[in-house]
Each structure stands twice: as C-alpha cells, then as structure tokens.
Design an enzyme around this catalytic site. Structure first.
Site, short mmCIF file in Angstrom:
data_model
loop_
_atom_site.label_atom_id
_atom_site.label_comp_id
_atom_site.label_asym_id
_atom_site.label_seq_id
_atom_site.Cartn_x
_atom_site.Cartn_y
_atom_site.Cartn_z
CB SER A 16 -0.96 0.01 1.20
OG SER A 16 -1.97 -0.96 1.05
CE LYS A 59 -9.91 -5.92 4.48
NZ LYS A 59 -10.17 -6.52 3.14
CG ASN A 80 -11.20 -1.63 2.09
OD1 ASN A 80 -12.06 -0.75 2.06
ND2 ASN A 80 -10.60 -2.08 1.01
N GLY A 122 -13.94 -12.39 3.73
CA GLY A 122 -14.23 -11.02 3.33
C GLY A 122 -14.14 -10.79 1.83
#
Length: 271
Positions: A16, A59, A80, A122
């Site tokens: 990320s 989450k 998220n 998920g």
C-alpha cells in the site's frame, strides 16, 4: 500535509505505501501504522491521521467502531477504509469497486451466466455481492457450509447454490466465471491440457498475488485446453481496489499508470 496510513497485522510487507506514493507522487504522507491490536491502531488514527486503510484482521472492528457506514460497506459488513469527515468517522469498502472493475473489463464481448465464488471470507463476500449485482447465477464454495449459508442469506436477492470444496474440479468446469479467494490451492487444481475437457470457464479472478494458486503452469494448461480463458491476477485486483480506496481517502483520482508500473516492478521480485 494530510496523513494517511494502513492498519492491520501483519502489515510489514504491504504494498500500500508504494502504491500510494506512486499514485500521488508524494503529495500526501502514507505510513504503516504498527499496533498490536485494533484499539491501539484506532487511537493512533484518531490522533494523527486523516484516513486509514484497514486490512486483516481489523476490518470487522473498523466497521463496528465507525459513526456511520456507507451503504456498500454496510452490505459487506466490513470496512477497509476509515475516514474523518464532518459527520464523524466514516467506514467504507473498496474491495467491491476493485472486483467490479476487473470483471467488467473481462466480460466485454462475452456473455457469462454463472459464477463460482471459492471461499466465503471477506474477499469472497465482496466478490459474491458484485456478481449478484451483475445478474449472474452464483454458486458459493466453502470448506464449512455454515459460512456459505450465512453469505447466501446476506445476498438474499436470487437463488444461490452452496457446495463444498471437495467438488471443486467439477464445479470449476461448469461455471463461466471463477472468483478464487482462498490462500492455497484445492485438490482438483492439477489441470491437464485437454482440448476435449469441455470447460465452460471463461474468466478466472484470483485474490492472492504473492503465491497464486493459479500459477503459471496451471494457467498454461488451461489455456492449451481453452485459449480464450482470461486470467485476472491478484495484482490486478489489488490495483483497482487501491485505486478505489485512494479516491475515497483523498477525493482525488491517483495516477493509475504510475501505480501499475510500481506494482509490476515490485511483484516481479516477489512472485
């Protein structure tokens, strides 16, 4: 400078930060927010950050703690993204967006009717909701039927079939779209090149990009059997999920080409 980050455990190998930096060319700060539990990470977010991405295993806790959830996030039951807004802390989910873009790009010029979602965690839940909204018939596959039944009830719009993972090989052959969300391969994935196999399969979408179950050897065997099969890797899923998430966090569209280039450069070293 506005500050963003990622919480989860573990997150030391997350891509990320690299994707965020590539997408915005350093316009914002983006950190890995290391914490031993959700409460600690959430407190750091409240003190120092404008918004955060959230990954496993936080989450559901992120969803529950928010002041409000956007409708899509509410359908998935997990967040998220957490973002500070004028109305309090908002919970969002970009998994749906990432999956939808991937499937929409792949189905152009095709006419799929059925989809198999493998794994009901998920990622599987987000995939099932996208597929349901796109109007395809769904089969949910999971090791424990209870979780698949729970997901089937939450979808609630059309008829949903449920099956166990021991039926993977037969179910794989009889569906047009496969959304594979498990972290490991199932029995029945040792495909042999066979032009008489009779696969209906047209599109395979996989979540795992680090150690994909549909590795190069399996994809090559499938393409020899049916050359028109499209394989959408976890890298593509990751990219579009990140694009959607970063838009929510910043209100600006990131540089997708720069993100794709950064992702390819890094994952070529990982995989």
């Amino acid at each position: 400078m506005m500050k963003f980050g990622l919480i989860g455990n573990p997150i030391s190998h997350s891509l990320s930060p690299v994707l965020f930096k590539a997408g915005y060319r350093g316009e914002y700060r983006y950190d890995l927010i290391e914490a031993s539990c959700f409460a600690e990470a959430y407190d750091m977010f409240l003190k120092d950050y404008n918004g955060i991405n959230v990954t496993a295993p936080f989450k559901e806790e992120a969803f529950a703690v928010a002041d409000f959830q956007d409708p899509l996030c509410g359908r998935i039951g997990a967040a998220n993204i957490l973002l500070k807004t004028s109305n309090g802390i908002g919970a969002y989910n970009s998994d749906y967006y990432g999956i939808k873009v991937c499937i929409e790009n792949a189905v152009k010029g095709r006419n799929p009717r059925t989809a198999l979602v493998v794994g009901c965690g998920g990622a599987g839940k987000a995939a099932a909701l996208v597929i349901e909204d796109m109007g395809y018939e769904i089969t949910l596959m999971n090791r424990t039927p209870e979780r698949a039944e729970e997901l089937a009830r939450s979808i609630g719009k059309g008829k949903v079939r449920i099956t166990g993972t021991d039926a993977f090989h037969d179910e794989f052959q009889s569906h047009d779209i496969i959304a594979y969300t498990l972290p490991v391969p199932l029995e029945g994935m040792d495909f042999q090149a066979d032009t008489n196999a009779g696969y209906r399969t047209e599109i395979i979408l996989e979540a795992n990009y680090r150690e994909p179950s549909f590795d190069r050897e399996r994809i090559e065997a499938l393409k020899k059997t049916k050359p028109e099969i499209i394989y959408i890797s976890g890298k593509e899923w990751l990219l579009w999920q990140a694009v959607g998430g970063f838009k929510i966090l910043t209100g600006k569209t990131p540089d997708i080409m720069q993100m794709r280039e950064a992702l390819e450069n890094i994952t070529d070293k990982i995989i």
